[in-house]
Design a protein around this motif. Sequence first.
Motif, PDB file in Angstrom:
ATOM      1  N   ALA A 110       0.732  -1.218   0.075  1.00  0.00           N
ATOM      2  CA  ALA A 110      -0.089  -0.036  -0.086  1.00  0.00           C
ATOM      3  C   ALA A 110       0.860   1.070   0.142  1.00  0.00           C
ATOM      4  O   ALA A 110       0.745   2.157  -0.696  1.00  0.00           O
ATOM      5  N   ALA A 111       1.765   1.263   0.714  1.00  0.00           N
ATOM      6  CA  ALA A 111       2.725   2.465   0.851  1.00  0.00           C
ATOM      7  C   ALA A 111       3.486   2.590  -0.437  1.00  0.00           C
ATOM      8  O   ALA A 111       3.659   3.766  -0.920  1.00  0.00           O
ATOM      9  N   TRP A 112       3.899   1.550  -1.112  1.00  0.00           N
ATOM     10  CA  TRP A 112       4.585   1.753  -2.530  1.00  0.00           C
ATOM     11  C   TRP A 112       3.556   2.321  -3.688  1.00  0.00           C
ATOM     12  O   TRP A 112       3.664   3.281  -4.217  1.00  0.00           O
ATOM     13  N   LEU A 113       2.338   1.948  -3.506  1.00  0.00           N
ATOM     14  CA  LEU A 113       1.291   2.320  -4.410  1.00  0.00           C
ATOM     15  C   LEU A 113       1.007   3.616  -4.022  1.00  0.00           C
ATOM     16  O   LEU A 113       0.761   4.421  -4.986  1.00  0.00           O
ATOM     17  N   LEU A 114       1.028   4.006  -2.949  1.00  0.00           N
ATOM     18  CA  LEU A 114       0.556   5.565  -2.548  1.00  0.00           C
ATOM     19  C   LEU A 114       1.697   6.381  -3.014  1.00  0.00           C
ATOM     20  O   LEU A 114       1.393   7.646  -3.589  1.00  0.00           O
TER      21      LEU A 114
END
Length: 362
Positions: free
Chosen positions: A295-299
């Motif tokens: 999720a952090a990477w996609l953000l």
Amino acid sequence: MKLADSQPLTTAEAATTAPKARIRFGIVLLPNFTLTAFSGFVDMLRLSADEGDYSKPVRCSWSVIGDTLAPVRASCGIQVTPWETFDTAEPFDYVVVVGGLLHSGPQASDETLRFIQRAARGNTTLVGICTGVFALMRAGVLDGHRICVSWFHYWDFVERFPTVSTDALIADRLFVIDRRRITCSGGRASIDVAAAILLRHFEHATVQKALRILLVGEMQKGNAPQPHPPGLEPATHPKVKRAILLMEQHVGRSLPLEELACKLDLSPRQLERLFKAETGKSPQAFAKQVRLRTAAWLLTSSDRTVADIASSCGFSDASHLGREFRKQFGLPPVTFRETRGADAQNDEMACGENFAGVGGVY
């Protein structure tokens, strides 16, 4: 063999004495193909094709083919000129499509896709190596088959082919052989998949000789785990590596412990003990960290909404993701996106946490 009365050989005798037909390989190189994947595969053919180290195409032959005879550039800059075109080549037993970089210009041409489709309609076995599997998928020849992709390109594949079932997509193995479709994660595994193919036709000693000359030793089987992404240490046990790769592959839904253990041929209790010993965490806790790092990477690498990212990463809604995200990173998702930028994942990896290496690599 000498016959006593010099009579012609019978049909049965001719069948046992006639030389075996060579196995023919046609190799298609896509733009920006990976040189290691190509050279590893073709060197296994070369070293298995003849006795000694003469490299003559006795047992098998290979030809580099293309829609034109224009040189094809590898990702490292080396160019390889096809030996013949699709319309002049004779039928092959295997057509091998070698891919490479996905985001550096054109991929498989329409002529290449049509050639793959024609080969699929015959008795040819199709082999996709590295991102060559993307071309097989675009050609529509992988329906109903299991598909192996590199963990590095897993998300690229999911985004380009969203209708593919995640149960059919394998990102935790070196290669998959499914009837007349063979898909391989690429890199060093191209040697292993070539060895597996050649063992279908040649004696083990012939293939083992080629592996020894390449200083490889024993081939890796298709169900061997892909080398782990950065950040898995100290998770060195192969079952734990594969479990984490499966977590990344199924990041959109949390795999129940029983299902994960079953995929690894372990009991849930065995898997929990292994995980605690190797990572200091339970499988469930580690899986949550994998989902949060994704999720952090996609953000920081996309403009997708928080709600969309939450759904993609197995959280019930944006609020659920927000609560878990604050616990892990100390910031709500929107603030994280605004303040961390494109380097967020590199910063987090420097903190020394033993998370799965999904950040910034897919």
